[in-house]
Design a protein around this motif. Structure first.
Motif, PDB file in Angstrom:
ATOM      1  N   PHE A 183      -2.215  -4.311  -8.235  1.00 14.62           N
ATOM      2  CA  PHE A 183      -2.569  -4.330  -9.656  1.00 14.62           C
ATOM      3  C   PHE A 183      -1.966  -5.569 -10.319  1.00 14.62           C
ATOM      4  O   PHE A 183      -2.641  -6.302 -11.040  1.00 14.62           O
ATOM      5  N   ARG A 184      -0.681  -5.805 -10.079  1.00 14.32           N
ATOM      6  CA  ARG A 184      -0.003  -6.950 -10.671  1.00 14.32           C
ATOM      7  C   ARG A 184      -0.608  -8.262 -10.178  1.00 14.32           C
ATOM      8  O   ARG A 184      -0.812  -9.199 -10.964  1.00 14.32           O
ATOM      9  N   LEU A 185      -0.928  -8.311  -8.890  1.00 17.53           N
ATOM     10  CA  LEU A 185      -1.531  -9.522  -8.334  1.00 17.53           C
ATOM     11  C   LEU A 185      -2.876  -9.806  -8.989  1.00 17.53           C
ATOM     12  O   LEU A 185      -3.180 -10.955  -9.341  1.00 17.53           O
ATOM     13  N   GLU A 186      -3.675  -8.772  -9.155  1.00 22.98           N
ATOM     14  CA  GLU A 186      -4.979  -8.939  -9.801  1.00 22.98           C
ATOM     15  C   GLU A 186      -4.814  -9.384 -11.254  1.00 22.98           C
ATOM     16  O   GLU A 186      -5.554 -10.242 -11.743  1.00 22.98           O
ATOM     17  N   LEU A 187      -3.835  -8.813 -11.936  1.00 20.39           N
ATOM     18  CA  LEU A 187      -3.577  -9.192 -13.323  1.00 20.39           C
ATOM     19  C   LEU A 187      -3.179 -10.658 -13.416  1.00 20.39           C
ATOM     20  O   LEU A 187      -3.686 -11.402 -14.276  1.00 20.39           O
ATOM     21  N   PHE A 188      -2.277 -11.101 -12.559  1.00 21.62           N
ATOM     22  CA  PHE A 188      -1.843 -12.488 -12.584  1.00 21.62           C
ATOM     23  C   PHE A 188      -2.969 -13.438 -12.197  1.00 21.62           C
ATOM     24  O   PHE A 188      -3.054 -14.554 -12.705  1.00 21.62           O
ATOM     25  N   ALA A 190      -6.474 -12.800 -12.383  1.00 17.12           N
ATOM     26  CA  ALA A 190      -7.612 -12.771 -13.309  1.00 17.12           C
ATOM     27  C   ALA A 190      -7.191 -12.917 -14.772  1.00 17.12           C
ATOM     28  O   ALA A 190      -8.028 -13.179 -15.629  1.00 17.12           O
ATOM     29  N   ARG A 191      -5.906 -12.690 -15.054  1.00 20.29           N
ATOM     30  CA  ARG A 191      -5.365 -12.742 -16.411  1.00 20.29           C
ATOM     31  C   ARG A 191      -6.076 -11.767 -17.347  1.00 20.29           C
ATOM     32  O   ARG A 191      -6.271 -12.044 -18.534  1.00 20.29           O
ATOM     33  N   THR A 192      -6.421 -10.630 -16.817  1.00 24.01           N
ATOM     34  CA  THR A 192      -7.005  -9.556 -17.602  1.00 24.01           C
ATOM     35  C   THR A 192      -6.755  -8.257 -16.858  1.00 24.01           C
ATOM     36  O   THR A 192      -6.650  -8.264 -15.621  1.00 24.01           O
ATOM     37  N   PRO A 193      -6.623  -7.124 -17.542  1.00 22.30           N
ATOM     38  CA  PRO A 193      -6.409  -5.854 -16.831  1.00 22.30           C
ATOM     39  C   PRO A 193      -7.542  -5.592 -15.849  1.00 22.30           C
ATOM     40  O   PRO A 193      -8.714  -5.799 -16.176  1.00 22.30           O
ATOM     41  N   PRO A 194      -7.220  -5.151 -14.627  1.00 20.34           N
ATOM     42  CA  PRO A 194      -8.252  -4.913 -13.618  1.00 20.34           C
ATOM     43  C   PRO A 194      -9.275  -3.893 -14.082  1.00 20.34           C
ATOM     44  O   PRO A 194      -8.950  -2.927 -14.774  1.00 20.34           O
ATOM     45  N   SER A 195     -10.522  -4.095 -13.695  1.00 25.55           N
ATOM     46  CA  SER A 195     -11.597  -3.155 -14.018  1.00 25.55           C
ATOM     47  C   SER A 195     -11.455  -1.893 -13.180  1.00 25.55           C
ATOM     48  O   SER A 195     -10.729  -1.853 -12.183  1.00 25.55           O
ATOM     49  N   ASP A 196     -12.179  -0.857 -13.579  1.00 23.98           N
ATOM     50  CA  ASP A 196     -12.123   0.391 -12.822  1.00 23.98           C
ATOM     51  C   ASP A 196     -12.662   0.203 -11.406  1.00 23.98           C
ATOM     52  O   ASP A 196     -12.182   0.845 -10.465  1.00 23.98           O
ATOM     53  N   ALA A 197     -13.629  -0.671 -11.255  1.00 28.13           N
ATOM     54  CA  ALA A 197     -14.163  -0.938  -9.918  1.00 28.13           C
ATOM     55  C   ALA A 197     -13.090  -1.543  -9.018  1.00 28.13           C
ATOM     56  O   ALA A 197     -12.979  -1.179  -7.833  1.00 28.13           O
ATOM     57  N   LEU A 199      -9.800  -1.170  -9.402  1.00 32.03           N
ATOM     58  CA  LEU A 199      -8.797  -0.131  -9.146  1.00 32.03           C
ATOM     59  C   LEU A 199      -9.271   0.818  -8.052  1.00 32.03           C
ATOM     60  O   LEU A 199      -8.484   1.200  -7.172  1.00 32.03           O
ATOM     61  N   THR A 200     -10.534   1.195  -8.098  1.00 29.65           N
ATOM     62  CA  THR A 200     -11.083   2.086  -7.071  1.00 29.65           C
ATOM     63  C   THR A 200     -11.056   1.420  -5.704  1.00 29.65           C
ATOM     64  O   THR A 200     -10.744   2.057  -4.686  1.00 29.65           O
ATOM     65  N   GLU A 201     -11.351   0.138  -5.663  1.00 32.47           N
ATOM     66  CA  GLU A 201     -11.309  -0.596  -4.396  1.00 32.47           C
ATOM     67  C   GLU A 201      -9.886  -0.650  -3.844  1.00 32.47           C
ATOM     68  O   GLU A 201      -9.679  -0.489  -2.630  1.00 32.47           O
ATOM     69  N   ILE A 202      -8.905  -0.869  -4.710  1.00 37.82           N
ATOM     70  CA  ILE A 202      -7.508  -0.899  -4.271  1.00 37.82           C
ATOM     71  C   ILE A 202      -7.124   0.421  -3.622  1.00 37.82           C
ATOM     72  O   ILE A 202      -6.473   0.456  -2.566  1.00 37.82           O
ATOM     73  N   VAL A 203      -7.540   1.520  -4.236  1.00 39.49           N
ATOM     74  CA  VAL A 203      -7.163   2.843  -3.723  1.00 39.49           C
ATOM     75  C   VAL A 203      -7.969   3.210  -2.484  1.00 39.49           C
ATOM     76  O   VAL A 203      -7.397   3.591  -1.442  1.00 39.49           O
ATOM     77  N   ASP A 204      -9.289   3.101  -2.543  1.00 40.14           N
ATOM     78  CA  ASP A 204     -10.151   3.600  -1.467  1.00 40.14           C
ATOM     79  C   ASP A 204     -10.173   2.688  -0.245  1.00 40.14           C
ATOM     80  O   ASP A 204     -10.175   3.176   0.900  1.00 40.14           O
ATOM     81  N   ASP A 205     -10.209   1.386  -0.473  1.00 34.70           N
ATOM     82  CA  ASP A 205     -10.407   0.459   0.648  1.00 34.70           C
ATOM     83  C   ASP A 205      -9.111  -0.076   1.242  1.00 34.70           C
ATOM     84  O   ASP A 205      -9.092  -0.510   2.392  1.00 34.70           O
ATOM     85  N   VAL A 206      -8.025  -0.052   0.447  1.00 36.48           N
ATOM     86  CA  VAL A 206      -6.772  -0.637   0.923  1.00 36.48           C
ATOM     87  C   VAL A 206      -5.688   0.414   1.125  1.00 36.48           C
ATOM     88  O   VAL A 206      -5.112   0.524   2.217  1.00 36.48           O
ATOM     89  N   PHE A 207      -5.407   1.205   0.094  1.00 38.42           N
ATOM     90  CA  PHE A 207      -4.234   2.077   0.131  1.00 38.42           C
ATOM     91  C   PHE A 207      -4.445   3.330   0.981  1.00 38.42           C
ATOM     92  O   PHE A 207      -3.635   3.611   1.888  1.00 38.42           O
ATOM     93  N   LEU A 208      -5.475   4.094   0.691  1.00 40.17           N
ATOM     94  CA  LEU A 208      -5.658   5.357   1.395  1.00 40.17           C
ATOM     95  C   LEU A 208      -5.752   5.213   2.914  1.00 40.17           C
ATOM     96  O   LEU A 208      -5.137   6.008   3.650  1.00 40.17           O
TER      97      LEU A 208
END
Length: 213
Positions: A183-188, A190-197, A199-208
Motif C-alpha cells: 500500500f505504501r509503495l503504491e502511494l509513494f 502513484a502519489r494518490t491513495p490506491p484504488s479498490d482494484a 487493493l484487491t490485487e494486493i490481497v488476492d494476487d500477492v498476499f493470500l
C-alpha cells in the motif's frame, strides 16, 4: 523548514500535562496539553490554507504561542503535518476489522487506510510526499510508524485467521506486513491513495497465495 525562531513564552518540554496559571491570570499549557493544542492548530491551519501554504508562523499564531515552541518538537513542515494526521486521520487506528475471513479483514484495513488518506486530500498527500522524498529522515519516520502499527494489526488478523484454519502455521513479519508495505509503495509511486482494484490485487494476487495453507 529552516530559520532561527525566537523563543516564546511557552518554551521547553514539560513532563506533566497540567495547565499552570501565569501571574497575570493567563494559562500556560505544558506537556501533552500544549502538544495537543499545537497539533490541533496545525490540523486547523492545514484545513484552512492547504499544505503548500502552511507555515510554522501561522500555526504558532493560531495556537497562541511562538515558532520556537513548534521547532522544539518538529523540525519541519512534514513532521508537523504527519503528527497532525496521526492525531486526526490515523491510517490504522480504530478497532481491527473482524469480518469472519482473512480476505475481508485485510481488505477492510487497506480500504480504511485509503479512505483516510483521501479525506486528507490529494494536495496534502502530494505536498507531503514531495517534502518527504527531499529529506530521508521524515521518510524513515513514516516507514517506521506504518511498519510498527501495520505489524500489530496484521498479526492480530493472521492469528484470527489461523484459528479458523485459513493460514499456515508460520508467517514471517515481512510477509505479514506485505499488504501495508505494498500500500505504501503504491502511494509513494502513484502519489494518490490506491484504488479498490489495486487493493484487491494486493490481497488476492500477492498476499493470500503466500499465507494460505
Amino acid at each position: 523548514m529552516t530559520g532561527n525562531p525566537a523563543s516564546g513564552p511557552e518554551s521547553g518540554r514539560a513532563s506533566g500535562t497540567a495547565a499552570v496559571p501565569h501571574s497575570g491570570g493567563k494559562t500556560r499549557r505544558r506537556g501533552q496539553a500544549l502538544e495537543g493544542a499545537l497539533i490541533d492548530a496545525a490540523w486547523d491551519e492545514l484545513q484552512a490554507v492547504g499544505y503548500a501554504a502552511l507555515t510554522f508562523e501561522a500555526v504558532a499564531d493560531r495556537a497562541g504561542t511562538s515558532r520556537a515552541v513548534l521547532y522544539r518538537r518538529w523540525r519541519n513542515r512534514p513532521e508537523l503535518v504527519i503528527a497532525a494526521m496521526r492525531r486526526h486521520r490515523p491510517m490504522l487506528s480504530g478497532e481491527i476489522p473482524d469480518t469472519g475471513s482473512l480476505r475481508g479483514d485485510v481488505l477492510a484495513v487497506l480500504r480504511r487506510m485509503s479512505a483516510r488518506l483521501a479525506d486528507v486530500g490529494p494536495e496534502t498527500v502530494y505536498g507531503l510526499l514531495g517534502d518527504i522524498f527531499a529529506d530521508p529522515e521524515p521518510y524513515s519516520r513514516v516507514q517506521d510508524q506504518v511498519l510498527h502499527i501495520g505489524a500489530g494489526v496484521m498479526t492480530t488478523i493472521l492469528k484470527r485467521a489461523a484459528d479458523r484454519g485459513e493460514v499456515r502455521d508460520e508467517v514471517s513479519t515481512r510477509v505479514a506486513t506485505l499488504p501495508t508495505d505494498l500500500f505504501r509503495l503504491e502511494l509513494f509511486h502513484a502519489r494518490t491513495p490506491p484504488s479498490d482494484a489495486v487493493l484487491t490485487e494486493i490481497v488476492d494476487d500477492v498476499f493470500l497465495p503466500l499465507v494460505q495453507p
